[in-house]
Design an enzyme around this catalytic site. Structure first.
Site, PDB file in Angstrom:
ATOM      1  N   ASP A 158       0.848  -1.188   0.000  1.00 34.44           N
ATOM      2  CA  ASP A 158       0.000   0.000   0.000  1.00 34.44           C
ATOM      3  C   ASP A 158       0.886   1.242   0.000  1.00 34.44           C
ATOM      4  O   ASP A 158       2.049   1.177   0.391  1.00 34.44           O
ATOM      5  CB  ASP A 158      -0.858   0.036   1.277  1.00 34.44           C
ATOM      6  CG  ASP A 158      -2.029  -0.944   1.221  1.00 34.44           C
ATOM      7  OD1 ASP A 158      -2.393  -1.373   0.124  1.00 34.44           O
ATOM      8  OD2 ASP A 158      -2.572  -1.270   2.295  1.00 34.44           O
TER       9      ASP A 158
ATOM     10  N   ARG B 245      -0.885  -0.801  -8.764  1.00 35.38           N
ATOM     11  CA  ARG B 245      -2.254  -0.409  -8.420  1.00 35.38           C
ATOM     12  C   ARG B 245      -2.340   1.117  -8.465  1.00 35.38           C
ATOM     13  O   ARG B 245      -1.609   1.793  -7.743  1.00 35.38           O
ATOM     14  CB  ARG B 245      -2.579  -0.910  -7.004  1.00 35.38           C
ATOM     15  CG  ARG B 245      -3.936  -0.477  -6.477  1.00 35.38           C
ATOM     16  CD  ARG B 245      -4.149  -0.961  -5.042  1.00 35.38           C
ATOM     17  NE  ARG B 245      -4.218  -2.409  -4.980  1.00 35.38           N
ATOM     18  CZ  ARG B 245      -3.945  -3.128  -3.882  1.00 35.38           C
ATOM     19  NH1 ARG B 245      -3.585  -2.523  -2.771  1.00 35.38           N
ATOM     20  NH2 ARG B 245      -4.030  -4.447  -3.896  1.00 35.38           N
TER      21      ARG B 245
HETATM   22  P1  FDA Z   1     -13.796   9.234  -6.089  1.00 29.28           P
HETATM   23  O1  FDA Z   1     -13.312   9.673  -4.740  1.00 29.28           O
HETATM   24  O2  FDA Z   1     -13.930  10.271  -7.141  1.00 29.28           O
HETATM   25  O3  FDA Z   1     -15.140   8.441  -5.899  1.00 29.28           O
HETATM   26  C1  FDA Z   1     -15.946   8.045  -6.998  1.00 29.28           C
HETATM   27  C2  FDA Z   1     -17.263   7.502  -6.459  1.00 29.28           C
HETATM   28  O4  FDA Z   1     -17.021   6.293  -5.726  1.00 29.28           O
HETATM   29  C3  FDA Z   1     -17.932   8.430  -5.431  1.00 29.28           C
HETATM   30  O5  FDA Z   1     -18.727   9.401  -6.078  1.00 29.28           O
HETATM   31  C4  FDA Z   1     -18.744   7.439  -4.631  1.00 29.28           C
HETATM   32  O6  FDA Z   1     -19.932   7.106  -5.315  1.00 29.28           O
HETATM   33  C5  FDA Z   1     -17.850   6.221  -4.585  1.00 29.28           C
HETATM   34  N1  FDA Z   1     -16.984   6.267  -3.376  1.00 29.28           N
HETATM   35  C6  FDA Z   1     -15.684   6.633  -3.304  1.00 29.28           C
HETATM   36  N2  FDA Z   1     -15.250   6.516  -2.033  1.00 29.28           N
HETATM   37  C7  FDA Z   1     -16.307   6.113  -1.283  1.00 29.28           C
HETATM   38  C8  FDA Z   1     -16.483   5.817   0.109  1.00 29.28           C
HETATM   39  N3  FDA Z   1     -15.505   5.934   0.992  1.00 29.28           N
HETATM   40  N4  FDA Z   1     -17.723   5.431   0.521  1.00 29.28           N
HETATM   41  C9  FDA Z   1     -18.735   5.275  -0.371  1.00 29.28           C
HETATM   42  N5  FDA Z   1     -18.631   5.540  -1.710  1.00 29.28           N
HETATM   43  C10 FDA Z   1     -17.419   5.939  -2.155  1.00 29.28           C
HETATM   44  N6  FDA Z   1      -5.352   5.222  -1.232  1.00 29.28           N
HETATM   45  C11 FDA Z   1      -4.087   5.477  -0.848  1.00 29.28           C
HETATM   46  O7  FDA Z   1      -3.738   6.638  -0.635  1.00 29.28           O
HETATM   47  N7  FDA Z   1      -3.191   4.455  -0.698  1.00 29.28           N
HETATM   48  C12 FDA Z   1      -3.506   3.159  -0.962  1.00 29.28           C
HETATM   49  O8  FDA Z   1      -2.671   2.259  -0.807  1.00 29.28           O
HETATM   50  C13 FDA Z   1      -4.836   2.875  -1.386  1.00 29.28           C
HETATM   51  N8  FDA Z   1      -5.226   1.596  -1.675  1.00 29.28           N
HETATM   52  C14 FDA Z   1      -6.439   1.386  -2.294  1.00 29.28           C
HETATM   53  C15 FDA Z   1      -6.761   0.125  -2.783  1.00 29.28           C
HETATM   54  C16 FDA Z   1      -7.944  -0.049  -3.496  1.00 29.28           C
HETATM   55  C17 FDA Z   1      -8.266  -1.408  -4.060  1.00 29.28           C
HETATM   56  C18 FDA Z   1      -8.835   1.044  -3.702  1.00 29.28           C
HETATM   57  C19 FDA Z   1     -10.098   0.885  -4.492  1.00 29.28           C
HETATM   58  C20 FDA Z   1      -8.528   2.278  -3.171  1.00 29.28           C
HETATM   59  C21 FDA Z   1      -7.352   2.474  -2.461  1.00 29.28           C
HETATM   60  N9  FDA Z   1      -7.029   3.707  -1.927  1.00 29.28           N
HETATM   61  C22 FDA Z   1      -5.745   3.945  -1.513  1.00 29.28           C
HETATM   62  C23 FDA Z   1      -8.077   4.766  -1.773  1.00 29.28           C
HETATM   63  C24 FDA Z   1      -8.092   5.726  -2.955  1.00 29.28           C
HETATM   64  O9  FDA Z   1      -6.945   6.529  -2.940  1.00 29.28           O
HETATM   65  C25 FDA Z   1      -9.329   6.646  -2.917  1.00 29.28           C
HETATM   66  O10 FDA Z   1      -9.318   7.424  -1.752  1.00 29.28           O
HETATM   67  C26 FDA Z   1     -10.657   5.911  -2.985  1.00 29.28           C
HETATM   68  O11 FDA Z   1     -10.592   4.832  -3.849  1.00 29.28           O
HETATM   69  C27 FDA Z   1     -11.759   6.866  -3.491  1.00 29.28           C
HETATM   70  O12 FDA Z   1     -11.432   7.331  -4.765  1.00 29.28           O
HETATM   71  P2  FDA Z   1     -12.165   6.847  -6.119  1.00 29.28           P
HETATM   72  O13 FDA Z   1     -11.122   6.483  -7.092  1.00 29.28           O
HETATM   73  O14 FDA Z   1     -13.164   5.816  -5.828  1.00 29.28           O
HETATM   74  O15 FDA Z   1     -12.823   8.155  -6.715  1.00 29.28           O
END
Ligand code: FDA
Length: 323
Positions: free
Chosen positions: A134, A184
């Site tokens: 991570d 990732r």
């Molecule tokens: P965005 O924030 O734009 O969200 C898009 C849509 O997804 C939102 O409108 C909502 O509908 C839904 N959504 C997003 N987050 C939500 C929540 N918490 N609750 C409910 N709905 C939600 N970060 C990091 O800094 N270091 C890491 O190692 C990781 N590892 C990691 C692994 C995996 C498999 C994932 C999917 C994510 C991470 N992250 C992470 C977290 C990542 O950086 C980020 O904060 C979240 O994925 C939210 O961003 P989105 O890409 O979903 O887009």
């Protein structure tokens, strides 16, 4: 607002009161598999039966003593042995935070984290699966990538996480888009200064698209970790453009988010992996989930108000799990 929230959440009084709230417990249950390994293995089994794959995270971070780092390492080794024994290792790997393995210890933290991560990588190899490192806040990126490079000399399948919020990440994507390299791509969940990170979400998203293009057009194995439907569509278009088959990249989502979409995507032939945390040290993970979606925070605040006015919602349900 997310930056302010994350900064406030790390203060001792806020941590104590938020952790003690019964509503926190209910919101946390949405995002984690349970408090122990057996619970995590049961959820893993169900996800695999649904045609998904899994990456398991033993919750814990910011360890500041050697004994704690050793305990985290042991927890991962036990987990990997259990995955192998229960026949789940072919569909489940582990995700590891180096700060849980001692990275923040003064002086030799990076060396201790490398030693512990090496033990986990050896256990993953023995189980026949992989591990991914991570990525935490920007102060740890150079150290984490250095550990990654060391580990990859023996275990070339160790995966990395890169965060599009950081200004440096496009260059890191270019460096890591090499044959066999598992990367990732996430947006980034930490409070960061403007000097190193894009302050506006539109810029984080634009950076994500540029990174997508680099990784999908490169020679590595992209792991596109997002719940953003626009990014998922972009990734699928790029997969088609670069003639990537379903074994050469995957989508990843956090447990408890967009549960409907992940099944639809898997049914449509996309490889989908679920990030599945478990354990008792859930506070940091929980706060990041609150900060990244205003609806989650509003739900918590509304519930607190209802509690104060004596109305409260015993039956209140966390913000929808389908998005
Ligand atoms: P965005 O924030 O734009 O969200 C898009 C849509 O997804 C939102 O409108 C909502 O509908 C839904 N959504 C997003 N987050 C939500 C929540 N918490 N609750 C409910 N709905 C939600 N970060 C990091 O800094 N270091 C890491 O190692 C990781 N590892 C990691 C692994 C995996 C498999 C994932 C999917 C994510 C991470 N992250 C992470 C977290 C990542 O950086 C980020 O904060 C979240 O994925 C939210 O961003 P989105 O890409 O979903 O887009």
């Amino acid at each position: 607002m997310p930056n302010l929230l994350l900064a406030a959440a790390n203060t001792r009084p806020v941590r104590a009161s938020v952790s003690a709230l019964p509503i926190s417990r209910r919101l946390v249950d949405r995002f984690i598999a349970g408090e122990d390994q057996d619970a995590a293995l049961a959820v893993t089994r169900g996800l695999l039966a649904d045609g998904l794959t899994v990456t398991l995270d033993v919750l814990g971070e910011g360890i500041t003593d050697r004994a704690g780092a050793t305990a985290s390492t042991t927890a991962y080794r036990n987990l990997l042995a259990a995955l192998a024994d229960s026949g789940l290792a072919s569909g489940a790997e582990v995700s590891v935070k180096l700060s849980a393995l001692g990275q923040a210890l003064p002086g030799e933290g990076q060396a201790i984290a490398l030693e512990n991560a090496g033990q986990i990588a050896a256990a993953a190899a023995a189980a026949g699966t992989t591990m991914t490192l991570d990525m935490e806040d920007h102060t740890t990126v150079d150290s984490t990538l250095a550990v990654l490079h060391e580990l990859r000399t023996q275990y070339p399948w160790v995966g990395a996480v890169l965060q599009s919020a950081l200004r440096r990440t496009e260059a890191d994507c270019r460096d890591l888009a090499t044959a066999g390299s598992r990367v990732r791509l996430v947006k980034g969940a930490y409070a960061e200064p403007n000097s190193v990170a894009y302050p506006r979400k539109t810029d984080v998203d634009a950076s994500y698209r540029r990174c997508l293009e680099i990784l999908m057009g490169g020679e590595g194995y992209p792991m596109i970790a997002t719940h953003d439907l626009a990014m998922i569509s972009a990734a699928r278009e790029l997969a088609a453009r670069y003639q990537r088959d379903t074994q050469s990249w995957e989508l990843q989502m956090l447990h408890g988010i967009r549960t409907g979409e992940r099944h639809a995507l898997a049914a449509d032939g996309v490889a989908v992996r679920v990030y599945l945390p478990f354990g008792t040290d859930w506070y940091g993970y929980y706060v990041r989930r609150l900060a990244e979606r205003p609806a989650n925070l509003l739900f918590l605040l509304r519930h607190l108000r209802a509690d104060k006015s004596g109305k409260n919602g015993k039956n209140a349900r966390p913000a929808s799990t389908s998005n």
